[in-house]
Design a protein around this motif. Structure first.
Motif, PDB file in Angstrom:
ATOM      1  N   GLY A 185       0.831  -1.191   0.000  1.00 40.76           N
ATOM      2  CA  GLY A 185       0.000   0.000   0.000  1.00 40.76           C
ATOM      3  C   GLY A 185       0.866   1.241   0.000  1.00 40.76           C
ATOM      4  N   TYR A 186       0.194   2.409   0.044  1.00 42.70           N
ATOM      5  CA  TYR A 186       0.967   3.648  -0.061  1.00 42.70           C
ATOM      6  C   TYR A 186       1.772   3.920   1.202  1.00 42.70           C
ATOM      7  CZ  TYR A 186      -2.899   5.547   2.617  1.00 42.70           C
ATOM      8  OH  TYR A 186      -3.824   5.772   3.574  1.00 42.70           O
ATOM      9  N   ASP A 187       1.349   3.341   2.305  1.00 46.78           N
ATOM     10  CA  ASP A 187       2.111   3.554   3.528  1.00 46.78           C
ATOM     11  C   ASP A 187       2.335   2.219   4.207  1.00 46.78           C
ATOM     12  OD1 ASP A 187       3.344   4.405   5.757  1.00 46.78           O
ATOM     13  OD2 ASP A 187       1.867   5.945   6.283  1.00 46.78           O
ATOM     14  N   ARG A 188       3.475   1.581   3.859  1.00 51.40           N
ATOM     15  CA  ARG A 188       3.776   0.258   4.414  1.00 51.40           C
ATOM     16  C   ARG A 188       3.894   0.301   5.919  1.00 51.40           C
ATOM     17  NH1 ARG A 188       7.219  -1.965  -0.156  1.00 51.40           N
ATOM     18  NH2 ARG A 188       5.773  -3.516  -0.938  1.00 51.40           N
ATOM     19  N   GLY A 189       4.512   1.396   6.451  1.00 50.96           N
ATOM     20  CA  GLY A 189       4.784   1.497   7.882  1.00 50.96           C
ATOM     21  C   GLY A 189       3.528   1.335   8.704  1.00 50.96           C
ATOM     22  N   GLN A 190       2.445   1.959   8.249  1.00 55.47           N
ATOM     23  CA  GLN A 190       1.197   1.871   9.002  1.00 55.47           C
ATOM     24  C   GLN A 190       0.708   0.437   9.096  1.00 55.47           C
ATOM     25  OE1 GLN A 190      -1.661   4.522   7.310  1.00 55.47           O
ATOM     26  NE2 GLN A 190      -0.992   6.238   8.584  1.00 55.47           N
ATOM     27  N   GLY A 191       0.704  -0.234   7.935  1.00 51.79           N
ATOM     28  CA  GLY A 191       0.259  -1.625   7.931  1.00 51.79           C
ATOM     29  C   GLY A 191       1.108  -2.482   8.844  1.00 51.79           C
ATOM     30  N   MET A 192       2.443  -2.252   8.796  1.00 47.70           N
ATOM     31  CA  MET A 192       3.337  -3.041   9.636  1.00 47.70           C
ATOM     32  C   MET A 192       3.047  -2.796  11.106  1.00 47.70           C
ATOM     33  SD  MET A 192       6.867  -2.637   7.538  1.00 47.70           S
ATOM     34  CE  MET A 192       7.910  -3.497   8.694  1.00 47.70           C
ATOM     35  N   ARG A 193       2.805  -1.527  11.441  1.00 44.54           N
ATOM     36  CA  ARG A 193       2.546  -1.230  12.856  1.00 44.54           C
ATOM     37  C   ARG A 193       1.242  -1.887  13.313  1.00 44.54           C
ATOM     38  NH1 ARG A 193       2.791   4.851  13.030  1.00 44.54           N
ATOM     39  NH2 ARG A 193       3.677   4.670  10.949  1.00 44.54           N
ATOM     40  N   VAL A 194       0.193  -1.714  12.508  1.00 47.63           N
ATOM     41  CA  VAL A 194      -1.102  -2.290  12.887  1.00 47.63           C
ATOM     42  C   VAL A 194      -0.970  -3.793  13.079  1.00 47.63           C
ATOM     43  CG1 VAL A 194      -3.417  -2.807  12.066  1.00 47.63           C
ATOM     44  CG2 VAL A 194      -2.495  -0.517  11.795  1.00 47.63           C
ATOM     45  N   ALA A 195      -0.395  -4.465  12.079  1.00 49.45           N
ATOM     46  CA  ALA A 195      -0.340  -5.924  12.149  1.00 49.45           C
ATOM     47  C   ALA A 195       0.615  -6.376  13.241  1.00 49.45           C
ATOM     48  CB  ALA A 195       0.085  -6.486  10.806  1.00 49.45           C
TER      49      ALA A 195
END
Lengths: 367, 511
Positions: free
Chosen positions: B308-318
């Motif tokens: 996605g456009y912001d990998r960091g967010q996804g990584m943090r959430v997961a």
């Protein structure tokens, strides 16, 4: 509190109690404004009334010193245990009965004991407020105004005292005070006052730091420069120009300090390091009676309720005072505040933070 | 910067010297160190022995310098000169301190962390809903916490919560009327603290009533208290909830990839549930930590590949979801051991302990001992959390309110950022800066122990050591406690100032 009052007062005057502009502008003194704002705060006024009631009750019921009170039992008088010592206080029909708060296993009247404890706790609290207030203001004011060597020495002293955990200081000093008073044969109230004096002597450093900060910022202000140019002496500048501007901060923080002081005193007495037998403190009452919790829970409930009520009312009064002293604080009205936008006038709440920080040391000590 | 730190440290040494002298003199002057021996049948031998051991024939000033000499020996590395003196009973103070510190850290850590997390959350929430019922409720609650005498609260918890819960556990049955009453009370609280239109508030109240009575009914009907379980369904449900909440907080629900990454992590966790059980058989602390780390890593990887456009967010959430799922799996394993713990001969069905740090004589595997520690720490932790929470909540509320009134918040709103971004990215982070100081002070004071709580719950930590020594007029342990607390407090004050200047570039330390 970092703004000079004069400017802010005018701004506050132009708005009536409902916030609408007012045409007839009458002069009001700072004291009147503060009083008006304080009495507009329901929580603070209710707390004040409750606190006054408790003070009156504690003083008149068992009397103070040689003056006798209207209550028939003495805190130390033992008697026959009636009905297992159950409290006779009833709301329907309203009545006190013989032992409204109940009796302990020796037949002593809990109401009288609680009143004596409340009296002593209140005395300690007031003495702590006075002593810590004077010491903190003097030390903080001197070091903030004169700076240089005065500041260096006084602030290092403050550092030394602040680093000694408050409980160590209060416990050791309190012990010394009590053994001193006992050895000189003074009346028991003297031990209570001595305990207050020493807890006060141990708890002023946070206030001193706060006052120093206020003085540091105020002494650089234009009106102080003007006074100095007009030839005013240091004493006059301090007492006429700077101190009146810090009264709010000092009052509020002394109030909050007092609410911590009552917790500290009861905690020390609970540990057996504060007020000693045969005198009763609210903390000592709880520590004596906690083992009887299963059989006589009222012995435990009443003193605790009194501690919580006193501390809570003082906290609310302090909060109300802070709102009242802050010139940017309008008369508090939630609906109007919402209409005006939620994010105005947060200054008072910012002070809440410093207060929380200031009380940190004392609160940590009583955990 | 370095010269600033050095100057602070040098000042700190002098302050410590001065303060230690005062404390020593005060302890020595506070009473007679031999008071307990007068009238003792063996007084004739014991008094000279103690006088000899503690050098009581010397004046306190000389004894102070003897003590100081021993303490300075601790600074010399690789030599065996370190001594903080002997206690009255002839024990090495250094050993007593080591033991007491262990107990204290065990006791206070959880309470402090919980107080920080809950306090900040309450403060932020009440600042965001200023002047609502919720705000008033939280304000009253924090004032109450400020006013609670710790000993009263601790005794109340011990006598009422622990004992009545243990009694209730003997026969966990409740009438339908009392379940409904609990639900009504909960619904009323939900109604009072909710905000917005009357309709929403009533809806919240009804929801509170339904959810609470439902949970109480479920717990009682499934005998959950004596044989608790999570199992796949509850882990899955809670995991999904965690994933959704973290997504709302970190990236907003519009970021579908982050949400899916979180949900996928929950699925992976559920798939791991059965294989992991066999690893748990002979497990220790290490297994548990490894599981947490593995789940965080799995979550981060899923987030990374979801892209996605912001990998960091996804990584943090997961990653965060993975951590919580791991915790749930571990919790489930603890729950499986709960019936065994409850039935063991030492517990006899009364699990909530009211005194000391462990059940004497109880043996068992990691899970049983873990539960034992939990039941012993539960009440003191509740007490400490309530007592410490108030200042965090007030402080973070004040700080958040100040930030929300800043111009850059208006700018952020004006450029069309969502309220979540404004609050979480622009306001929340900055509101935490002044709290860093408070947290550092509190951690510094943590080692001093919780004197009252320790005394009520019979923990032999730093606070107890100190109070006992003050009572016994025993200077060396008093000095030991003071030295540790003093040094830790000074170091953490310095850290607080440095952290502040790092976090807030407007504050510069005077070099």
């Amino acid at each position: 509190m970092s703004q000079p009052q004069q400017i802010e007062v005018q701004e506050a005057e132009n708005l009536g109690p409902m916030g609408e502009p007012r045409n007839d502008v009458q002069g009001k003194s700072q004291g009147q404004l503060v009083r008006q704002r304080f009495f507009g705060n329901t929580g603070a006024v209710v707390s004040l009334i409750v606190l006054l009631f408790i003070v009156l009750l504690a003083i008149t019921s068992i009397g103070i010193g040689p003056v006798p009170g209207w209550w028939k039992w003495d805190p130390d008088a033992t008697g026959t245990v009636v009905n297992g010592g159950r409290p006779t206080l009833s709301l329907l029909p309203p009545g006190l009965g013989d032992h409204p708060f109940g009796q302990d296993n020796l037949g002593r009247d809990l109401f009288a004991m609680t009143m004596q404890g409340t009296q002593y706790s209140l005395i300690v609290m007031v003495v702590v407020g006075v002593i810590a207030g004077i010491l903190g203001t003097v030390v903080g004011g001197l070091s903030g105004y004169f700076r240089g060597w005065t500041e260096a020495i006084l602030m290092r002293l403050t550092d030394v005292i602040i680093i000694i955990p408050l409980v160590i200081l209060a416990a050791l000093l309190g012990r010394m005070a009590i053994s001193f008073v006992r050895s000189t044969g003074l009346p028991t109230v003297a031990t209570v006052i001595a305990l207050g004096l020493l807890i006060g002597a141990a708890s002023w450093p946070p206030l001193a730091r706060l006052v120093r900060g206020e003085f540091l910022s105020l002494r650089e202000r234009e009106f102080v420069d003007a006074a100095r140019l007009a030839g005013a002496s240091s004493g006059r500048i301090i007492f006429k120009h700077i101190l009146p501007n810090t009264v709010g901060v000092i009052t509020v923080n002394i109030t909050l300090l007092m609410s911590s002081a009552i917790l500290l005193e009861t905690a020390l007495s609970y540990l057996g390091l504060g007020i000693q037998a045969p005198d009763w403190s609210l903390g000592r009452l709880i520590s004596e009676n906690q083992t009887a919790f299963a059989t006589r829970p009222w012995l435990f409930w009443w003193p605790g309720v009194f501690i919580v009520t006193i501390a809570l009312t003082i906290n609310f009064i302090g909060d109300g005072l802070r709102d009242a002293f802050d010139p940017r604080q309008r008369k508090f009205n939630p609906k109007k505040a919402r209409e005006r936008g939620e994010h105005r006038n947060e200054r008072g709440d910012v002070d809440a933070g410093t207060n929380a920080n200031m009380r940190g040391a004392v609160n940590r000590a009583t955990r | 910067m370095i010269s600033y730190i050095l100057r602070r440290l040098v000042t700190a040494v002098f302050i410590l010297l001065g303060a230690s002298f005062i404390v020593y003199m005060m302890t020595a002057a506070s009473g007679d160190p031999l008071w307990d021996l007068y009238g003792h049948p063996n007084a004739a031998q014991l008094i000279p022995a103690r006088t000899e051991a503690l050098n009581l024939d010397q004046p306190p000033i000389l004894r102070y310098f003897t003590w100081l000499g021993g303490a300075l020996g601790c600074l010399a590395p690789f030599t065996d000169t370190c001594t903080l003196g002997l206690s009255r009973e002839g024990m090495e103070v250094t050993q007593m301190l080591a033991f007491a510190m262990g107990q204290t850290i065990m006791l206070v850590t959880a309470g402090t962390i919980l107080a920080i997390v809950i306090g900040i959350t309450l403060g932020i929430v009440s600042a965001l809903r200023q002047y609502s019922g919720l705000d008033y409720g939280i304000t009253f609650f924090t004032f109450l916490c400020f006013s609670l005498p710790s000993f009263w609260l601790a005794v109340l918890l011990k006598e009422i919560v622990a004992i009545s819960f243990n009694d209730f556990l003997q026969d966990p049955v409740m009438s339908l009327a009392s379940i409904l009453a609990i639900g009504v009370v909960a619904g009323l609280i939900w109604y009072l603290v909710s905000f917005g239109k009357l309709k929403t508030r009533i809806l919240m109240g009804v929801l509170g009533f339904l959810v609470t009575s439902g949970i109480v009914y479920f717990v009682l009907a499934t005998n959950w208290l004596t044989a608790p379980f999570l199992g796949i369904p509850l882990i899955g449900l809670t995991g999904v909830l965690v994933a959704v909440i973290t997504t709302i907080l970190i990236s907003g629900l519009r970021n579908k990839r982050a949400l899916y990454a979180g949900l996928a992590t929950v699925l992976v966790g559920l798939a791991l549930y059965f294989p992991v059980q066999s690893f748990f058989r002979g497990a220790g602390l290490l297994t548990v930590i490894i599981l947490c780390l593995v789940m965080i890593a799995i979550g981060a990887a899923i987030g990374f590949f979801a892209g996605g456009y912001d990998r960091g967010q996804g990584m943090r959430v997961a990653g965060i979801t993975g951590f919580f799922v791991a915790l749930l799996i571990i919790l489930d394993r603890f729950m499986q051991s709960w019936p065994n713990y409850l039935d063991s001969g030492h517990i006899r069905g009364r699990p909530i302990a009211t005194a000391s740090a462990a059940t004497p004589g109880l043996t068992g595997d990691f899970w049983i001992m873990g539960i034992d520690r939990f039941t012993h720490l539960l009440l003191p932790t509740i007490a400490l959390t309530l007592l410490a929470l108030a200042s965090y909540s007030r402080y973070s509320r004040a700080s958040m309110l100040e930030i929300m009134g800043q111009d850059y918040i208006r700018t952020a709103r004006a450029k069309g950022l969502s309220e979540r971004t404004v609050v979480m990215r622009h306001a929340f982070r900055n509101a935490l800066i002044p709290l860093a100081t408070l947290v550092a002070y509190d951690i510094g004071a943590l080692i001093g122990g919780a004197i009252i709580t320790e005394s009520v719950f019979a923990f032999t930590g730093m606070g107890q050591l100190f109070v006992q020594s003050v009572r016994n007029v025993d200077p060396n342990p008093v000095m030991g406690v003071f030295l540790v607390t003093g040094i830790v407090a000074m170091v953490f004050n310095l850290i607080a100032d440095l952290v502040y200047s790092v976090l807030d570039p407007r504050v510069r330390v005077k070099a």
